[in-house]
Design a protein around this motif. Sequence first.
Motif, PDB file in Angstrom:
ATOM      1  N   TRP A  21      33.790  41.856  49.174  1.00  0.00           N
ATOM      2  CA  TRP A  21      33.465  40.626  49.886  1.00  0.00           C
ATOM      3  C   TRP A  21      32.333  40.881  50.883  1.00  0.00           C
ATOM      4  N   PRO A  22      31.286  40.068  50.860  1.00  0.00           N
ATOM      5  CA  PRO A  22      30.328  40.098  51.968  1.00  0.00           C
ATOM      6  C   PRO A  22      31.026  39.598  53.235  1.00  0.00           C
ATOM      7  N   ALA A  23      30.742  40.229  54.343  1.00  0.00           N
ATOM      8  CA  ALA A  23      31.433  39.871  55.587  1.00  0.00           C
ATOM      9  C   ALA A  23      30.535  40.180  56.778  1.00  0.00           C
ATOM     10  N   GLU A  24      31.009  39.735  57.938  1.00  0.00           N
ATOM     11  CA  GLU A  24      30.311  40.042  59.192  1.00  0.00           C
ATOM     12  C   GLU A  24      31.276  40.726  60.137  1.00  0.00           C
TER      13      GLU A  24
ATOM     14  N   LYS B 136      32.564  42.157  65.922  1.00  0.00           N
ATOM     15  CA  LYS B 136      32.504  42.985  67.124  1.00  0.00           C
ATOM     16  C   LYS B 136      31.112  43.570  67.319  1.00  0.00           C
ATOM     17  N   LEU B 137      30.522  44.114  66.225  1.00  0.00           N
ATOM     18  CA  LEU B 137      29.199  44.741  66.323  1.00  0.00           C
ATOM     19  C   LEU B 137      28.076  43.823  65.857  1.00  0.00           C
ATOM     20  N   ARG B 138      28.432  42.626  65.376  1.00  0.00           N
ATOM     21  CA  ARG B 138      27.440  41.639  64.946  1.00  0.00           C
ATOM     22  C   ARG B 138      26.488  42.206  63.889  1.00  0.00           C
ATOM     23  N   ARG B 139      27.072  42.701  62.825  1.00  0.00           N
ATOM     24  CA  ARG B 139      26.259  43.223  61.724  1.00  0.00           C
ATOM     25  C   ARG B 139      26.926  42.871  60.404  1.00  0.00           C
ATOM     26  N   PRO B 140      26.138  42.708  59.350  1.00  0.00           N
ATOM     27  CA  PRO B 140      26.733  42.443  58.030  1.00  0.00           C
ATOM     28  C   PRO B 140      27.391  43.706  57.483  1.00  0.00           C
TER      29      PRO B 140
ATOM     30  N   HIS C 117      45.309  44.611  54.686  1.00  0.00           N
ATOM     31  CA  HIS C 117      45.399  43.178  54.971  1.00  0.00           C
ATOM     32  C   HIS C 117      46.192  42.508  53.861  1.00  0.00           C
ATOM     33  N   ASP C 118      47.266  41.813  54.259  1.00  0.00           N
ATOM     34  CA  ASP C 118      48.121  41.123  53.289  1.00  0.00           C
ATOM     35  C   ASP C 118      48.560  42.044  52.150  1.00  0.00           C
ATOM     36  N   GLY C 119      48.885  43.273  52.499  1.00  0.00           N
ATOM     37  CA  GLY C 119      49.396  44.214  51.510  1.00  0.00           C
ATOM     38  C   GLY C 119      48.355  44.900  50.669  1.00  0.00           C
ATOM     39  N   GLU C 120      47.074  44.639  50.924  1.00  0.00           N
ATOM     40  CA  GLU C 120      46.008  45.277  50.145  1.00  0.00           C
ATOM     41  C   GLU C 120      45.174  46.192  51.039  1.00  0.00           C
ATOM     42  N   LEU C 121      44.946  47.425  50.560  1.00  0.00           N
ATOM     43  CA  LEU C 121      44.092  48.365  51.283  1.00  0.00           C
ATOM     44  C   LEU C 121      42.631  47.955  51.132  1.00  0.00           C
ATOM     45  N   TYR C 122      41.841  48.224  52.152  1.00  0.00           N
ATOM     46  CA  TYR C 122      40.413  47.923  52.063  1.00  0.00           C
ATOM     47  C   TYR C 122      39.607  48.962  52.826  1.00  0.00           C
ATOM     48  N   ILE C 123      38.340  49.050  52.466  1.00  0.00           N
ATOM     49  CA  ILE C 123      37.394  49.861  53.231  1.00  0.00           C
ATOM     50  C   ILE C 123      36.237  48.966  53.646  1.00  0.00           C
ATOM     51  N   VAL C 124      35.661  49.287  54.779  1.00  0.00           N
ATOM     52  CA  VAL C 124      34.503  48.563  55.297  1.00  0.00           C
ATOM     53  C   VAL C 124      33.294  49.461  55.111  1.00  0.00           C
ATOM     54  N   MET C 125      32.277  48.943  54.441  1.00  0.00           N
ATOM     55  CA  MET C 125      31.123  49.783  54.158  1.00  0.00           C
ATOM     56  C   MET C 125      29.823  49.036  54.414  1.00  0.00           C
ATOM     57  N   GLU C 126      28.753  49.804  54.384  1.00  0.00           N
ATOM     58  CA  GLU C 126      27.409  49.280  54.594  1.00  0.00           C
ATOM     59  C   GLU C 126      27.113  48.149  53.612  1.00  0.00           C
ATOM     60  N   TYR C 127      26.509  47.079  54.129  1.00  0.00           N
ATOM     61  CA  TYR C 127      26.080  45.985  53.271  1.00  0.00           C
ATOM     62  C   TYR C 127      24.666  46.287  52.783  1.00  0.00           C
TER      63      TYR C 127
END
Length: 390
Positions: A26-29, A32-36, A88-98
């Motif tokens: 998912w694309p996201a923002e 907190k750091l105001r970055r994509p 989140h809601d039972g699913e693991l996720y990672i946050v990575m560079e857009y």
Amino acid sequence: MDTSKLIDDRYRLTDTPVSGAMGDVWPAEDMKLRRPVALKFLARRRLRQGGAATDFTDWTVKRFVDEAHAMARINHPHVAQIYDTGEHDGELYIVMEYIRGMPLTSHLKKGPTLTLERTVRWTRHICEGLAAAHACKVLHHDIKPDNIMITHQGGEVKVVDFGLASFADVTQSHTGVGTPLYKAPERWNGTPGSVRSDLYSVGCVLYEMLTGRPPFGSPQDDPMTVGRMHQDKTPAPPSAHRPGVPDQLDSIVRVLLAKEPAHRPRDAEAVAEVMRDIHSTLDFEDPADAPGTANLPDIATGGARHSERIRDLDRLIFELQLRFGPDDRTVIKTRAEHAELTGRSGDVRGAAALYNRLGRDCQDFFGPYDAQALKAFTGVARWIRRSDGQ
């Protein structure tokens, strides 16, 4: 997924996801750091429905988190950066560079085969990124054009999805892990893979960049049929499909696609170094645009009866250095044979130069009084004397 809620009170989803076998991106923002950023969710429910083990234990969850932490330690311009991990809601996720760009797959579908310059440069970037990951003990397990992003600005490579296929190894049978068109032979036998398995996949991608097709099969073929090809068949060299492909690229493809892992390059940095050399020495005028080829000249200037053997030795040295390193004894011995045969072919000055370079390299590798260095310098003197007598 409810896109109106913040993920972990921090990440706001901004667009529709891109779905894959392992989950959704998912694309996201980052509010907190105001970055994509990009959020990749591991679809545990989907994996179970696809035949994954149902006892998804705390150990496997811990492994995913540990792997994400390992990936986060990789800091390299050609690897997509990992920022965070969560649930989140039972699913693991990672946050990575857009990444603003498109996958290599899209470039390959645009029409003519890629230029040689882009092919060599992008392969170097892929291997530089892999070398950084392997140094952190992170394997990729699924190198393929879909996992190689090319940025819109500058056309730089970003390798994505490190470690996720490794995690799939504990949830699926081995036949479901990795992508068949790019999967190393040993992985079809159930082994977990290694650095050299990643390099085999690089060879498949390089082959496709050079020829417009993978070395074995097509997306429409049965996966097990493709697997048998990887294990049993030898592909034609890229130059057979695209006249004008340099000998060096034919050679590196052949070594990368070796059936036995031990016969492939020792590490990704060795391949990156070869690509740097090729990029700096070759004329990248593409044969599709202009006549002629981009082959390096034959070192032998005479002695036609020796020229074929000299070319064979040249290729052998190249392949041995990739597999074992420049200071390996077999490499030293083969370089000496190459220098001697060059002299016998009539190129006495070339022989002296090759022996001189070999001697200096042996001094650097083994010390100033190394016997092999002294023997090489004896060869220099011998061929110089013959040169003076001509």
